[in-house]
Design a protein around this motif. Structure first.
Motif, PDB file in Angstrom:
ATOM      1  N   ALA A  51       0.832  -1.202   0.000  1.00 57.47           N
ATOM      2  CA  ALA A  51       0.000   0.000   0.000  1.00 57.47           C
ATOM      3  C   ALA A  51       0.864   1.247   0.000  1.00 57.47           C
ATOM      4  CB  ALA A  51      -0.918  -0.014   1.206  1.00 57.47           C
ATOM      5  N   GLY A  52       0.304   2.329  -0.428  1.00 50.91           N
ATOM      6  CA  GLY A  52       1.081   3.527  -0.710  1.00 50.91           C
ATOM      7  C   GLY A  52       1.409   4.385   0.482  1.00 50.91           C
ATOM      8  N   ALA A  53       1.406   5.689   0.260  1.00 48.28           N
ATOM      9  CA  ALA A  53       1.871   6.644   1.251  1.00 48.28           C
ATOM     10  C   ALA A  53       1.108   6.491   2.552  1.00 48.28           C
ATOM     11  CB  ALA A  53       1.701   8.060   0.715  1.00 48.28           C
ATOM     12  N   GLY A  54       1.819   6.645   3.659  1.00 48.08           N
ATOM     13  CA  GLY A  54       1.204   6.566   4.973  1.00 48.08           C
ATOM     14  C   GLY A  54       1.219   5.173   5.554  1.00 48.08           C
ATOM     15  N   THR A  55       1.645   4.164   4.775  1.00 45.40           N
ATOM     16  CA  THR A  55       1.694   2.797   5.271  1.00 45.40           C
ATOM     17  C   THR A  55       2.814   2.652   6.289  1.00 45.40           C
ATOM     18  OG1 THR A  55       0.824   1.880   3.223  1.00 45.40           O
ATOM     19  CG2 THR A  55       2.069   0.384   4.617  1.00 45.40           C
ATOM     20  N   ARG A  56       2.549   1.905   7.373  1.00 42.53           N
ATOM     21  CA  ARG A  56       3.572   1.598   8.357  1.00 42.53           C
ATOM     22  C   ARG A  56       4.635   0.721   7.702  1.00 42.53           C
ATOM     23  NH1 ARG A  56       3.849   1.434  13.980  1.00 42.53           N
ATOM     24  NH2 ARG A  56       4.952  -0.350  14.913  1.00 42.53           N
ATOM     25  N   GLY A  57       5.877   0.916   8.115  1.00 46.53           N
ATOM     26  CA  GLY A  57       6.969   0.144   7.536  1.00 46.53           C
ATOM     27  C   GLY A  57       6.802  -1.344   7.757  1.00 46.53           C
ATOM     28  N   ARG A  58       7.452  -2.115   6.895  1.00 41.88           N
ATOM     29  CA  ARG A  58       7.334  -3.562   6.952  1.00 41.88           C
ATOM     30  C   ARG A  58       8.488  -4.189   7.726  1.00 41.88           C
ATOM     31  NH1 ARG A  58       6.711  -5.473   0.847  1.00 41.88           N
ATOM     32  NH2 ARG A  58       8.698  -4.341   0.721  1.00 41.88           N
ATOM     33  N   LEU A  59       8.262  -5.405   8.216  1.00 44.48           N
ATOM     34  CA  LEU A  59       9.309  -6.256   8.767  1.00 44.48           C
ATOM     35  C   LEU A  59       9.490  -7.409   7.795  1.00 44.48           C
ATOM     36  CD1 LEU A  59       8.168  -6.353  12.503  1.00 44.48           C
ATOM     37  CD2 LEU A  59      10.149  -5.152  11.593  1.00 44.48           C
ATOM     38  N   VAL A  60      10.718  -7.575   7.290  1.00 38.87           N
ATOM     39  CA  VAL A  60      10.989  -8.560   6.244  1.00 38.87           C
ATOM     40  C   VAL A  60      12.134  -9.460   6.695  1.00 38.87           C
ATOM     41  CG1 VAL A  60      11.587  -8.900   3.816  1.00 38.87           C
ATOM     42  CG2 VAL A  60      10.249  -6.897   4.506  1.00 38.87           C
ATOM     43  N   SER A  61      11.984 -10.768   6.501  1.00 40.50           N
ATOM     44  CA  SER A  61      13.003 -11.731   6.907  1.00 40.50           C
ATOM     45  C   SER A  61      14.141 -11.774   5.896  1.00 40.50           C
ATOM     46  CB  SER A  61      12.391 -13.124   7.059  1.00 40.50           C
ATOM     47  OG  SER A  61      12.010 -13.634   5.789  1.00 40.50           O
ATOM     48  N   ALA A  62      15.243 -12.406   6.289  1.00 45.69           N
ATOM     49  CA  ALA A  62      16.407 -12.497   5.416  1.00 45.69           C
ATOM     50  C   ALA A  62      16.126 -13.331   4.171  1.00 45.69           C
ATOM     51  CB  ALA A  62      17.595 -13.085   6.180  1.00 45.69           C
ATOM     52  N   ASP A  63      15.139 -14.249   4.261  1.00 47.76           N
ATOM     53  CA  ASP A  63      14.779 -15.049   3.091  1.00 47.76           C
ATOM     54  C   ASP A  63      13.626 -14.424   2.305  1.00 47.76           C
ATOM     55  OD1 ASP A  63      13.315 -15.748   5.444  1.00 47.76           O
ATOM     56  OD2 ASP A  63      12.471 -17.465   4.408  1.00 47.76           O
ATOM     57  N   GLY A  64      13.371 -13.140   2.543  1.00 45.87           N
ATOM     58  CA  GLY A  64      12.441 -12.379   1.718  1.00 45.87           C
ATOM     59  C   GLY A  64      10.978 -12.496   2.068  1.00 45.87           C
ATOM     60  N   GLN A  65      10.657 -13.058   3.227  1.00 45.03           N
ATOM     61  CA  GLN A  65       9.262 -13.199   3.624  1.00 45.03           C
ATOM     62  C   GLN A  65       8.806 -11.992   4.452  1.00 45.03           C
ATOM     63  OE1 GLN A  65       7.387 -15.874   2.445  1.00 45.03           O
ATOM     64  NE2 GLN A  65       9.313 -16.103   1.310  1.00 45.03           N
ATOM     65  N   ILE A  66       7.595 -11.524   4.185  1.00 46.92           N
ATOM     66  CA  ILE A  66       7.043 -10.401   4.944  1.00 46.92           C
ATOM     67  C   ILE A  66       6.494 -10.923   6.267  1.00 46.92           C
ATOM     68  CG2 ILE A  66       5.292  -8.590   4.990  1.00 46.92           C
ATOM     69  CD1 ILE A  66       5.525  -8.499   1.921  1.00 46.92           C
ATOM     70  N   LEU A  67       7.019 -10.390   7.355  1.00 47.80           N
ATOM     71  CA  LEU A  67       6.576 -10.785   8.688  1.00 47.80           C
ATOM     72  C   LEU A  67       5.498  -9.857   9.212  1.00 47.80           C
ATOM     73  CD1 LEU A  67      10.115 -11.546  10.114  1.00 47.80           C
ATOM     74  CD2 LEU A  67       8.346 -13.239   9.627  1.00 47.80           C
ATOM     75  N   ALA A  68       5.509  -8.596   8.779  1.00 44.52           N
ATOM     76  CA  ALA A  68       4.490  -7.623   9.178  1.00 44.52           C
ATOM     77  C   ALA A  68       4.391  -6.565   8.099  1.00 44.52           C
ATOM     78  CB  ALA A  68       4.845  -6.978  10.522  1.00 44.52           C
ATOM     79  N   GLY A  69       3.163  -6.171   7.756  1.00 41.74           N
ATOM     80  CA  GLY A  69       2.976  -5.161   6.728  1.00 41.74           C
ATOM     81  C   GLY A  69       1.584  -4.571   6.767  1.00 41.74           C
ATOM     82  N   GLY A  70       1.404  -3.458   6.045  1.00 36.97           N
ATOM     83  CA  GLY A  70       0.122  -2.778   6.021  1.00 36.97           C
ATOM     84  C   GLY A  70       0.062  -1.641   7.019  1.00 36.97           C
ATOM     85  N   PRO A  71      -0.958  -0.803   6.917  1.00 37.74           N
ATOM     86  CA  PRO A  71      -1.071   0.351   7.814  1.00 37.74           C
ATOM     87  C   PRO A  71      -1.395  -0.079   9.239  1.00 37.74           C
ATOM     88  CG  PRO A  71      -3.035   0.140   6.470  1.00 37.74           C
ATOM     89  CD  PRO A  71      -2.066  -0.858   5.938  1.00 37.74           C
ATOM     90  N   LEU A  72      -1.196   0.845  10.165  1.00 43.15           N
ATOM     91  CA  LEU A  72      -1.376   0.560  11.579  1.00 43.15           C
ATOM     92  C   LEU A  72      -2.756  -0.007  11.877  1.00 43.15           C
ATOM     93  CD1 LEU A  72      -0.098   0.818  14.428  1.00 43.15           C
ATOM     94  CD2 LEU A  72      -1.133   3.092  14.570  1.00 43.15           C
ATOM     95  N   GLN A  73      -3.799   0.595  11.300  1.00 47.03           N
ATOM     96  CA  GLN A  73      -5.166   0.201  11.615  1.00 47.03           C
ATOM     97  C   GLN A  73      -5.530  -1.166  11.050  1.00 47.03           C
ATOM     98  OE1 GLN A  73      -4.250   3.058  10.227  1.00 47.03           O
ATOM     99  NE2 GLN A  73      -4.577   4.526  11.924  1.00 47.03           N
ATOM    100  N   ARG A  74      -4.802  -1.608  10.023  1.00 42.20           N
ATOM    101  CA  ARG A  74      -5.119  -2.889   9.392  1.00 42.20           C
ATOM    102  C   ARG A  74      -3.842  -3.726   9.238  1.00 42.20           C
ATOM    103  NH1 ARG A  74      -8.870  -2.526   5.318  1.00 42.20           N
ATOM    104  NH2 ARG A  74      -8.821  -4.806   5.349  1.00 42.20           N
ATOM    105  N   ARG A  75      -3.029  -3.779  10.308  1.00 42.94           N
ATOM    106  CA  ARG A  75      -1.741  -4.470  10.260  1.00 42.94           C
ATOM    107  C   ARG A  75      -1.948  -5.964  10.019  1.00 42.94           C
ATOM    108  NH1 ARG A  75       3.234  -2.638   8.981  1.00 42.94           N
ATOM    109  NH2 ARG A  75       4.880  -3.173  10.464  1.00 42.94           N
ATOM    110  N   GLN A  76      -1.118  -6.537   9.143  1.00 44.32           N
ATOM    111  CA  GLN A  76      -1.226  -7.946   8.808  1.00 44.32           C
ATOM    112  C   GLN A  76       0.091  -8.665   9.082  1.00 44.32           C
ATOM    113  OE1 GLN A  76      -4.044  -9.555   7.592  1.00 44.32           O
ATOM    114  NE2 GLN A  76      -5.122  -7.639   7.996  1.00 44.32           N
TER     115      GLN A  76
END
Length: 458
Positions: A51-76
């Motif tokens: 998602a675009g501007a205003g999205t909370r930063g992501r947490l990404v693993s060394a093997d390229g997997q997203i551990l956390a992403g999306g905006p604060l209100q709808r964090r996945q």
């Protein structure tokens, strides 16, 4: 005379123009709402992680997997339970637990954090721990896998866990990152670190021989051994048989300041080495040590550590005598300090390889591979007394034994069956290193048939 220039026809024209303008506005608003509905995700679907501007930063693993992403209100949390205690979760105003809380300011600015974790290793270790907890009816278990040279944490696991997407439904004790927070008496695993310190100081050698009966009166207490052994043991055999009596022989003439200095250099009793909520452990000041407390601390009682501290300390032996600070952020340069000489570390690796091969080979290593390590089994203090039923079972070691790539520490709390470190913690190490060896593509060596083993150690 006042003239009225406004005619009825003009009034009708103005009214019609106003109506047209109003209808145009309504139509535009309806179109805008429709477009918003078409471009926004349904309420029950995940927010796109790009998602675009205003999205909370992501947490990404060394093997390229997203551990956390999306905006604060709808964090996945796409990985669900994997590394949930470490990653943490958010509330309405920001991060509440784990890395989400520690790095809240950076994530709020939209920065992406690239972690050292490998989700393949993390998921495998979590499953291995869960299986061990179920098999032994333990309270919980923790394990950490660290890359020997860099200090990069490949897995930091605590079981039982929870799904970060449904954190509100989990009890708070499952949110707890026990691998970094929980402090416990490590038991005999510390014997290896004590022997390393004394070797480094020139106060013993691997083949120095000591009188070692099965029990001994020392500093007003009776010190007992569990595993049967000869009446005289070399230093290397004191480790092999995990002899408490042997440890009293090793430390009885050593000034407390010497051993305290090494324990501090290993990181015991010091603030956690990561930017995470973590335990400091308990290490008394040297002036508060007596003969008995020094003896018991030499075999891992009367002091406490965390699994994070234990893996970093044991890594000194694996890493040619250098302590490197554990790392969770990819590419961050670790702090390093020399604790042991290269020769001492090499000697310890050889002895700890023998501890495994001559004692609990089938429980700690796979056929065709060599590891080094040490077990521990410590009674847990319950209601002010050491319990005869609740234990902390530990193992710390490295693989491969000759040129270590990874250091691993394991702790199982409260196993009701197979509670010895050799029974529950060593097999966890073996199974975790199987994953590491497979991912690294390291082939087994062709071995001669193994000699019959005693499989007896704490």
């Amino acid at each position: 005379m006042r003239h009225n220039f406004f005619r009825a026809s003009d009034y009708r024209v103005a009214r019609r123009a106003s109506l047209i303008a109003f209808l145009t506005l309504i139509s535009f608003m309806a179109l805008a709402v429709t477009l918003a509905q078409l471009t926004a995700p349904p309420q029950d679907s995940p927010v796109p992680l790009h998602a675009g501007a205003g999205t909370r930063g992501r947490l990404v693993s060394a093997d390229g997997q997203i551990l956390a992403g999306g905006p604060l209100q709808r964090r996945q949390y796409p990985q669900g339970t994997v590394a949930a205690q470490l990653v943490g979760f958010v509330g309405a105003a920001g991060g509440l637990e784990g890395l989400e809380r520690v790095y809240d300011a950076q994530l709020q600015r939209g920065e992406t954090l690239n972690l050292t974790l490998d989700t393949r290793v993390q998921a495998a270790v979590e499953q291995i721990l869960a299986d061990a907890v179920a098999r032994t009816d333990a309270q919980y278990a923790t394990a950490i896998v660290m890359e020997t040279r860099t200090g990069d944490i490949k897995a930091m696991a605590s079981t039982p866990g929870f799904d970060a997407n449904a954190w509100r439904g989990a009890s708070p004790d499952r949110w707890r990152n026990r691998a970094a927070l929980d402090e416990y008496e490590p038991g005999s695993v510390v014997k290896a670190l004590t022997v390393a310190a004394l070797l480094n100081e020139g106060r013993t050698t691997p083949d120095t021989v000591y009188d070692t009966p099965m029990w001994r009166r020392y500093a007003g207490a009776t010190i007992n051994d569990i595993v049967g052994h000869p009446k005289r043991l070399k230093t290397r055999q004191i480790l092999r048989y995990s002899s408490n009596v042997g440890m009293t022989r090793l430390v009885e003439d050593v000034p407390p300041a010497v051993l305290h200095r090494y324990f501090t250099a290993y990181g015991f009793g010091q603030p956690g080495p990561l930017a995470l909520p973590s335990g400091d452990g308990l290490l008394l000041e040297a002036e508060d040590w007596g003969a008995l407390s020094q003896a018991t601390m030499s075999f891992g009682q009367g002091m406490t550590v965390t699994t994070l501290q234990l893996v970093a300390a044991f890594n000194v032996i694996a890493n040619n005598g250098l302590y490197v600070s554990p790392q969770l952020i990819l590419g961050k340069r670790p702090q390093a300090r020399r604790v042991l000489s290269t020769a001492t570390a090499a000697s310890m690796r050889e002895m700890l390889h023998s501890v495994i091969d001559e004692g609990i080979q089938s429980r700690a290593e796979l056929p065709g591979y060599h590891v080094g390590g040490k077990t521990g089994t410590a009674q847990v203090v319950v209601d002010g007394r050491y319990s005869s039923q609740v234990f902390s079972s530990t193992f710390a070691g490295f693989v491969p034994a000759d040129q270590p790539l990874f250091t691993v520490a394991v702790m199982v709390r409260g196993a009701k069956r197979e509670y010895q470190g050799s029974q529950v913690a060593a097999p966890i190490f073996r199974d975790a290193t199987a994953t590491l060896l497979s991912l690294q593509g390291i082939p087994p060596r062709v071995e001669r048939p193994r000699a019959q083993q005693r499989d007896k150690e704490e």
